[in-house]
Design a protein around this motif. Sequence first.
Motif, PDB file in Angstrom:
ATOM      1  N   THR A   1       0.843  -1.194   0.000  1.00  0.00           N
ATOM      2  CA  THR A   1       0.000   0.000   0.000  1.00  0.00           C
ATOM      3  C   THR A   1       0.882   1.248   0.000  1.00  0.00           C
ATOM      4  O   THR A   1       2.069   1.189   0.325  1.00  0.00           O
ATOM      5  CB  THR A   1      -0.911   0.028   1.244  1.00  0.00           C
ATOM      6  OG1 THR A   1      -0.099   0.103   2.424  1.00  0.00           O
ATOM      7  CG2 THR A   1      -1.770  -1.222   1.312  1.00  0.00           C
ATOM      8  N   ASN A   2       0.271   2.389  -0.385  1.00  0.00           N
ATOM      9  CA  ASN A   2       0.944   3.678  -0.305  1.00  0.00           C
ATOM     10  C   ASN A   2       2.247   3.683  -1.100  1.00  0.00           C
ATOM     11  O   ASN A   2       3.305   4.029  -0.590  1.00  0.00           O
ATOM     12  CB  ASN A   2       1.204   4.045   1.172  1.00  0.00           C
ATOM     13  CG  ASN A   2       1.648   5.482   1.341  1.00  0.00           C
ATOM     14  OD1 ASN A   2       1.424   6.330   0.480  1.00  0.00           O
ATOM     15  ND2 ASN A   2       2.296   5.758   2.465  1.00  0.00           N
ATOM     16  N   VAL A   3       2.181   3.260  -2.366  1.00  0.00           N
ATOM     17  CA  VAL A   3       3.357   3.248  -3.226  1.00  0.00           C
ATOM     18  C   VAL A   3       3.046   3.949  -4.548  1.00  0.00           C
ATOM     19  O   VAL A   3       1.891   4.018  -4.981  1.00  0.00           O
ATOM     20  CB  VAL A   3       3.843   1.804  -3.530  1.00  0.00           C
ATOM     21  CG1 VAL A   3       4.407   1.145  -2.291  1.00  0.00           C
ATOM     22  CG2 VAL A   3       2.734   0.961  -4.143  1.00  0.00           C
ATOM     23  N   HIS A   4       4.083   4.475  -5.171  1.00  0.00           N
ATOM     24  CA  HIS A   4       4.022   4.932  -6.557  1.00  0.00           C
ATOM     25  C   HIS A   4       4.671   3.826  -7.394  1.00  0.00           C
ATOM     26  O   HIS A   4       5.756   3.350  -7.050  1.00  0.00           O
ATOM     27  CB  HIS A   4       4.764   6.244  -6.747  1.00  0.00           C
ATOM     28  CG  HIS A   4       4.343   7.313  -5.769  1.00  0.00           C
ATOM     29  ND1 HIS A   4       3.050   7.776  -5.695  1.00  0.00           N
ATOM     30  CD2 HIS A   4       5.045   7.994  -4.828  1.00  0.00           C
ATOM     31  CE1 HIS A   4       2.970   8.705  -4.747  1.00  0.00           C
ATOM     32  NE2 HIS A   4       4.166   8.851  -4.206  1.00  0.00           N
ATOM     33  N   VAL A   5       4.042   3.427  -8.476  1.00  0.00           N
ATOM     34  CA  VAL A   5       4.496   2.260  -9.234  1.00  0.00           C
ATOM     35  C   VAL A   5       5.131   2.678 -10.557  1.00  0.00           C
ATOM     36  O   VAL A   5       4.499   3.352 -11.384  1.00  0.00           O
ATOM     37  CB  VAL A   5       3.321   1.294  -9.498  1.00  0.00           C
ATOM     38  CG1 VAL A   5       3.775   0.149 -10.417  1.00  0.00           C
ATOM     39  CG2 VAL A   5       2.791   0.727  -8.181  1.00  0.00           C
ATOM     40  N   PHE A   6       6.388   2.275 -10.750  1.00  0.00           N
ATOM     41  CA  PHE A   6       7.019   2.322 -12.071  1.00  0.00           C
ATOM     42  C   PHE A   6       6.906   0.914 -12.642  1.00  0.00           C
ATOM     43  O   PHE A   6       7.428  -0.040 -12.063  1.00  0.00           O
ATOM     44  CB  PHE A   6       8.486   2.746 -11.972  1.00  0.00           C
ATOM     45  CG  PHE A   6       9.246   2.564 -13.270  1.00  0.00           C
ATOM     46  CD1 PHE A   6       8.973   3.367 -14.367  1.00  0.00           C
ATOM     47  CD2 PHE A   6      10.221   1.583 -13.395  1.00  0.00           C
ATOM     48  CE1 PHE A   6       9.646   3.189 -15.566  1.00  0.00           C
ATOM     49  CE2 PHE A   6      10.912   1.406 -14.585  1.00  0.00           C
ATOM     50  CZ  PHE A   6      10.623   2.211 -15.677  1.00  0.00           C
ATOM     51  N   ASP A   7       6.235   0.774 -13.773  1.00  0.00           N
ATOM     52  CA  ASP A   7       5.929  -0.564 -14.285  1.00  0.00           C
ATOM     53  C   ASP A   7       6.974  -1.111 -15.253  1.00  0.00           C
ATOM     54  O   ASP A   7       6.820  -2.220 -15.776  1.00  0.00           O
ATOM     55  CB  ASP A   7       4.541  -0.605 -14.926  1.00  0.00           C
ATOM     56  CG  ASP A   7       4.427   0.296 -16.157  1.00  0.00           C
ATOM     57  OD1 ASP A   7       5.452   0.852 -16.602  1.00  0.00           O
ATOM     58  OD2 ASP A   7       3.297   0.434 -16.671  1.00  0.00           O
ATOM     59  N   GLY A   8       8.043  -0.351 -15.517  1.00  0.00           N
ATOM     60  CA  GLY A   8       9.090  -0.830 -16.412  1.00  0.00           C
ATOM     61  C   GLY A   8       8.840  -0.534 -17.875  1.00  0.00           C
ATOM     62  O   GLY A   8       9.719  -0.760 -18.704  1.00  0.00           O
ATOM     63  N   VAL A   9       7.640  -0.044 -18.202  1.00  0.00           N
ATOM     64  CA  VAL A   9       7.269   0.203 -19.593  1.00  0.00           C
ATOM     65  C   VAL A   9       6.952   1.674 -19.839  1.00  0.00           C
ATOM     66  O   VAL A   9       7.407   2.265 -20.823  1.00  0.00           O
ATOM     67  CB  VAL A   9       6.053  -0.664 -19.986  1.00  0.00           C
ATOM     68  CG1 VAL A   9       5.625  -0.374 -21.423  1.00  0.00           C
ATOM     69  CG2 VAL A   9       6.373  -2.144 -19.808  1.00  0.00           C
ATOM     70  N   ASN A  10       6.171   2.278 -18.937  1.00  0.00           N
ATOM     71  CA  ASN A  10       5.729   3.664 -19.104  1.00  0.00           C
ATOM     72  C   ASN A  10       6.553   4.605 -18.235  1.00  0.00           C
ATOM     73  O   ASN A  10       6.891   4.270 -17.098  1.00  0.00           O
ATOM     74  CB  ASN A  10       4.253   3.781 -18.727  1.00  0.00           C
ATOM     75  CG  ASN A  10       3.374   2.921 -19.614  1.00  0.00           C
ATOM     76  OD1 ASN A  10       3.219   3.199 -20.801  1.00  0.00           O
ATOM     77  ND2 ASN A  10       2.809   1.849 -19.050  1.00  0.00           N
ATOM     78  N   GLU A  11       6.874   5.782 -18.794  1.00  0.00           N
ATOM     79  CA  GLU A  11       7.699   6.729 -18.049  1.00  0.00           C
ATOM     80  C   GLU A  11       6.954   7.288 -16.840  1.00  0.00           C
ATOM     81  O   GLU A  11       7.533   7.494 -15.775  1.00  0.00           O
ATOM     82  CB  GLU A  11       8.152   7.864 -18.969  1.00  0.00           C
ATOM     83  CG  GLU A  11       9.138   8.814 -18.307  1.00  0.00           C
ATOM     84  CD  GLU A  11       9.868   9.683 -19.296  1.00  0.00           C
ATOM     85  OE1 GLU A  11      10.806  10.391 -18.872  1.00  0.00           O
ATOM     86  OE2 GLU A  11       9.522   9.669 -20.496  1.00  0.00           O
ATOM     87  N   ALA A  12       5.662   7.543 -16.987  1.00  0.00           N
ATOM     88  CA  ALA A  12       4.875   8.085 -15.870  1.00  0.00           C
ATOM     89  C   ALA A  12       4.597   6.989 -14.847  1.00  0.00           C
ATOM     90  O   ALA A  12       4.235   5.859 -15.198  1.00  0.00           O
ATOM     91  CB  ALA A  12       3.568   8.669 -16.384  1.00  0.00           C
ATOM     92  N   ARG A  13       4.765   7.333 -13.575  1.00  0.00           N
ATOM     93  CA  ARG A  13       4.436   6.374 -12.519  1.00  0.00           C
ATOM     94  C   ARG A  13       2.925   6.307 -12.311  1.00  0.00           C
ATOM     95  O   ARG A  13       2.194   7.235 -12.644  1.00  0.00           O
ATOM     96  CB  ARG A  13       5.093   6.787 -11.200  1.00  0.00           C
ATOM     97  CG  ARG A  13       6.601   6.821 -11.221  1.00  0.00           C
ATOM     98  CD  ARG A  13       7.160   7.174  -9.862  1.00  0.00           C
ATOM     99  NE  ARG A  13       6.601   8.426  -9.344  1.00  0.00           N
ATOM    100  CZ  ARG A  13       6.892   8.927  -8.145  1.00  0.00           C
ATOM    101  NH1 ARG A  13       7.719   8.283  -7.339  1.00  0.00           N
ATOM    102  NH2 ARG A  13       6.354  10.068  -7.747  1.00  0.00           N
ATOM    103  N   ILE A  14       2.462   5.210 -11.745  1.00  0.00           N
ATOM    104  CA  ILE A  14       1.090   5.111 -11.259  1.00  0.00           C
ATOM    105  C   ILE A  14       1.112   5.630  -9.828  1.00  0.00           C
ATOM    106  O   ILE A  14       1.704   5.010  -8.931  1.00  0.00           O
ATOM    107  CB  ILE A  14       0.586   3.659 -11.310  1.00  0.00           C
ATOM    108  CG1 ILE A  14       0.695   3.105 -12.736  1.00  0.00           C
ATOM    109  CG2 ILE A  14      -0.854   3.563 -10.801  1.00  0.00           C
ATOM    110  CD1 ILE A  14       0.436   1.617 -12.831  1.00  0.00           C
ATOM    111  N   GLU A  15       0.525   6.780  -9.605  1.00  0.00           N
ATOM    112  CA  GLU A  15       0.646   7.461  -8.316  1.00  0.00           C
ATOM    113  C   GLU A  15      -0.340   6.869  -7.289  1.00  0.00           C
ATOM    114  O   GLU A  15      -1.457   6.471  -7.624  1.00  0.00           O
ATOM    115  CB  GLU A  15       0.373   8.955  -8.483  1.00  0.00           C
ATOM    116  CG  GLU A  15       1.297   9.641  -9.490  1.00  0.00           C
ATOM    117  CD  GLU A  15       2.716   9.773  -8.986  1.00  0.00           C
ATOM    118  OE1 GLU A  15       2.892   9.857  -7.748  1.00  0.00           O
ATOM    119  OE2 GLU A  15       3.655   9.772  -9.814  1.00  0.00           O
TER     120      GLU A  15
END
Length: 388
Positions: free
Chosen positions: A12-26
């Motif tokens: 929980t409470n994370v920003h996700v870098f998925d390895g593909v898209n430059e924008a994180r999932i906030e």
Amino acid sequence: VAQDESFPILFTNVHVFDGVNEARIENANVLVIDNLIAEVSTEPLAVANAQIIDGGGRTLMPGMHDQHVHLLVFNPLSDGLRQNITPFHLGGVATIRSERILMNGFTTVRDLGGPAKSIARIIDSGMFPGPRIYSSEAFITQTSGHADFRKLNDRHPTLSGQGPSHWVDTEMSIIADGPEQIRMAVRENLRRGATQIKVMVSGGVTSEFDPLHSLQYQADEIQMAVKTAEQWGTYVTCHVFTEQAIRNCIDNGAKTVEHIPFLTKEAAEIMVDKQIMFATAVAPVYSVTTEQADAFYTPASFKKWKSVRDAAANMIEVIQTTPGMIDLYTLGTDLINNWDQTLEQDKKMSDEFKYLHEANFKPFDILRMATSNGARMNRLTGLNNPYQ
């Protein structure tokens, strides 16, 4: 690493870098079930009996890939490996290294020479922590090729009529000349559990009897390695330095190439056209000073190392200025040291990021090299992929 599969894990409470898209999932939540990511959501997730890990607003990203390692290869290749170490010693050190590599953040490695399937079996069984390993098993090399580790007076395993005289010549590398021997060598590696096949197609720095400019293996030999690997649903990668060696590989069916320090614009454009993925491994070139390299290498190898170092800046420029090359670039370190100095060596795996950053690659592109690009390369193993 095998987790306790009796309970889901909820980050929980994370920003996700998925390895593909430059924008994180906030402001995300990530659910892991049975060691697989089940859901990524920006909405709260209610999961019964979950182990909850509060990320504290940090970034959660995929484990990193090192696409060019040698878990069981140590210097000096001819003297030390052949004369002063046994395969039992080798396996013990490699197992210890596997945990260090995992703790450096590398959850997947592609081993490009050496009997690493034995270590993968230990890790995959859950007996010891370590990364997922895509093993090539023994190098395949021609006589006097980059993985012909014999000293000058060691007998030839075929020409002598007596067969191999040392375990290194069966477990670490296979000297194979001509299509028939190469077919047998590829099949032997596949029998041992290789996920892809590695062949030596040009000279190298550390080997004693092959200049950098030497072309190793002819078209029919490379084609046989490719055809035999394809019958198993997998691919061939090539150790290459010069433009002609790069062309020799990709013109004859190899899917990936390694090192490419003397890359030209023309060769890069062909690689993009044919979607040939690659790992350069710049850390061995830049992580030591000229003085250190002079002390470490033999005079002949130092001269070759210096030539590669001088060429590396042009290689990087060609990669950066050729559209599409970044999409094919994977991170690889290729660090080799004496067996009792591997702790210091493995700590340098992250140096690859520093040198790529100093070479002005975008942070996003560097992270792609270390995550999704590596994953895409490993999918070339097809049904041979041990981690479906």
